[in-house]
Design a protein around this motif. Structure first.
Motif, PDB file in Angstrom:
ATOM      1  N   ARG A  42       0.684  -1.483  -0.112  1.00 25.81           N
ATOM      2  CA  ARG A  42       0.082   0.091  -0.058  1.00 25.81           C
ATOM      3  C   ARG A  42       0.766   1.341  -0.074  1.00 25.81           C
ATOM      4  NH1 ARG A  42      -2.030  -3.743   3.309  1.00 25.81           N
ATOM      5  NH2 ARG A  42      -0.718  -2.842   5.116  1.00 25.81           N
ATOM      6  N   ARG A  43       1.999   1.299  -0.526  1.00 25.03           N
ATOM      7  CA  ARG A  43       2.957   2.445  -0.777  1.00 25.03           C
ATOM      8  C   ARG A  43       3.283   2.481  -2.233  1.00 25.03           C
ATOM      9  NH1 ARG A  43       6.708   2.726   4.774  1.00 25.03           N
ATOM     10  NH2 ARG A  43       4.975   2.556   6.186  1.00 25.03           N
ATOM     11  N   SER A  44       3.596   3.638  -2.652  1.00 25.71           N
ATOM     12  CA  SER A  44       3.938   4.026  -3.941  1.00 25.71           C
ATOM     13  C   SER A  44       5.192   3.425  -4.099  1.00 25.71           C
ATOM     14  CB  SER A  44       3.911   5.354  -4.553  1.00 25.71           C
ATOM     15  OG  SER A  44       4.817   5.987  -3.564  1.00 25.71           O
ATOM     16  N   HIS A  45       5.748   3.181  -5.473  1.00 26.46           N
ATOM     17  CA  HIS A  45       7.207   2.660  -5.812  1.00 26.46           C
ATOM     18  C   HIS A  45       8.319   3.770  -5.219  1.00 26.46           C
ATOM     19  CE1 HIS A  45       6.085  -0.857  -7.917  1.00 26.46           C
ATOM     20  NE2 HIS A  45       5.153  -0.019  -8.997  1.00 26.46           N
ATOM     21  N   ARG A  46       7.904   4.930  -5.339  1.00 23.77           N
ATOM     22  CA  ARG A  46       8.611   6.147  -4.986  1.00 23.77           C
ATOM     23  C   ARG A  46       8.774   6.227  -3.410  1.00 23.77           C
ATOM     24  NH1 ARG A  46       8.504  11.067  -2.709  1.00 23.77           N
ATOM     25  NH2 ARG A  46      10.352  12.371  -3.424  1.00 23.77           N
ATOM     26  N   ASP A  47       7.887   6.003  -2.800  1.00 23.16           N
ATOM     27  CA  ASP A  47       7.731   5.805  -1.274  1.00 23.16           C
ATOM     28  C   ASP A  47       8.587   4.719  -0.791  1.00 23.16           C
ATOM     29  OD1 ASP A  47       6.394   8.108  -0.799  1.00 23.16           O
ATOM     30  OD2 ASP A  47       4.708   7.081  -0.802  1.00 23.16           O
ATOM     31  N   ARG A  48       8.527   3.551  -1.265  1.00 25.45           N
ATOM     32  CA  ARG A  48       9.420   2.545  -1.249  1.00 25.45           C
ATOM     33  C   ARG A  48      10.624   2.527  -1.429  1.00 25.45           C
ATOM     34  NH1 ARG A  48       5.774  -2.473  -4.040  1.00 25.45           N
ATOM     35  NH2 ARG A  48       3.650  -2.205  -2.922  1.00 25.45           N
TER      36      ARG A  48
END
Length: 407
Positions: free
Chosen positions: A199-205
């Motif tokens: 439940r997180r964006s690729h960027r946030d990951r």
């Protein structure tokens, strides 16, 4: 037994741990500072504290790394210096190796109680609390070495990860690596947890994983770089010594060499132990990801167990690395009991072999060590299988609304 536990109530584990620490002190301290007749091997009372007092300048008040050599990472070296200072301040000119041994036991006892307090804080059942408070490894190793410092950091990191506090967990694991290296095995798991966070964006990951790398380097560097800058040769001795030493009597590599199954030089042994560990660790993570992917820190226990099994060095007290992790995450009592049996058997087999080499009795052989090591190895493989296949203990299933989940 249940009646005794009921009568002691919730504070029973504290009393049990106090008794265990007393037994641990007696087990090592009864030999004193002057070993005679190989008693350090025949009775099992050997402690690294005794030779360290004179051989590392502690008796003279020398500061590790800056004035004396030290083959441990910097936080362990700092703990050794503090305990030596305590021995000299409390005993004055009468301070000797026995005084230092008492200080080491006291320091480790404090750390053992800190671990108990941490595991009580997350609501572990009394059964698990007693598994720590009455742990045979504490009797064997409370006065043996300084591994409980790194174990304390590893436990704290695991509990921080359980609360989804990844930055704190990363910093604690990195600091644990500045005491003994094994807590750093948690760092890739924390990084993978951030990189594949649901439940997180690729960027946030990506940003989350990268930030953990920065935190780990900063925490480790904060305690290591000042010492390395001012006393590089003594600082690097731990890392050089780790690469150059051939192995210990109870490691699989040394046992294979002793029985002529596979004799290797040190560089070859280093390479194959690394390859075997890396391949096995990747397999453990891959196999356990489906069940524990949202909490990959749980896989630290089987990865650490595999590291112990494949490492070229298995000093007796290394079992104390794994036991608190098993208390936290173990799911099956039988392999845990078998591990303890193998630990005790391997401890005495190894030291009695040293006794036999000096013509003392009781004595043991490499065959005895192999038998004990096989018992321990079977237990570890069983524990790894269980850790990968079984659901996590209920206390470890993170929920923001129930911090008091019971084990």
């Amino acid at each position: 037994m249940k009646r005794i536990v009921d009568r002691l109530g919730p504070n029973g584990p504290y009393l049990a741990l106090a008794l265990t620490c007393l037994l641990g002190w007696g087990f090592k301290a009864h030999c004193g500072a002057g070993w005679t007749g190989s008693e350090q091997y025949t009775t099992g009372c050997y402690s690294d504290a005794v030779p360290f007092w004179g051989m590392r300048g502690l008796a003279d008040g020398k500061v590790p790394y800056f004035q004396a050599r030290m083959e441990y990472p910097v936080l362990t070296g700092a703990l050794i210096w503090v305990e030596a200072l305590f021995a000299r301040v409390t005993a004055g000119v009468r301070a000797d190796a026995a005084t230092f041994l008492n200080a080491v036991v006291l320091g480790n006892a404090i750390l053992a109680f800190a671990i108990l307090e941490m595991i009580r804080g997350v609501g572990l059942s009394l059964r698990r609390q007693y598994a720590w408070a009455l742990a045979p490894p504490l009797v064997l190793y409370l006065g043996h070495n300084w591994d409980l410092l790194a174990a304390s950091f590893a436990v704290a990191a695991m509990l921080a990860a359980r609360r989804d506090r990844r930055v704190r967990a990363t910093a604690l694991a990195a600091l644990g690596g500045a005491a003994k290296l094994f807590p750093v095995l948690m760092l890739p798991l924390l990084g993978l947890g951030a990189l594949f966070a649901p439940r997180r964006s690729h960027r946030d990951r990506f940003v989350g994983a990268a930030s953990l790398v920065v935190v780990a380097i900063a925490a480790w560097g904060a305690v290591n770089l000042p010492v390395a800058a001012l006393a590089f040769d003594n600082w690097r001795e731990f890392y050089a010594f780790s690469g150059e030493r051939p192995g210990t009597a109870a490691s699989m590599w040394e046992l294979m060499a002793q029985f002529g199954w596979w004799i290797t030089d040190v560089p070859t042994r280093n390479l194959w132990s690394f390859l075997l560990f890396a391949g096995g660790a990747a397999t453990i993570v891959a196999a356990g990801w489906r069940r524990h992917g949202e909490q990959p820190w749980l896989l630290f226990t089987p990865v650490l167990a595999w590291f112990l099994l494949t490492n070229k060095v298995w000093s007796p007290q290394f079992d104390l690395w794994l036991w608190p992790m098993l208390v936290l995450t173990g799911t099956r009592a039988r392999p845990m009991a078998l591990f303890l049996l193998g630990d005790v058997a391997a401890y005495f087999a190894e030291f009695w072999m040293f006794a036999g080499m000096e013509g003392a009795s009781p004595s043991a052989t490499h065959t005895d060590i192999l038998t004990a090591a096989l018992v321990r190895a079977v237990a570890i493989l069983w524990l790894i299988h269980a850790a990968v296949r079984d659901p996590a203990p209920s206390w470890a299933r993170f929920t923001r609304s129930r911090e008091d989940a019971k084990a």
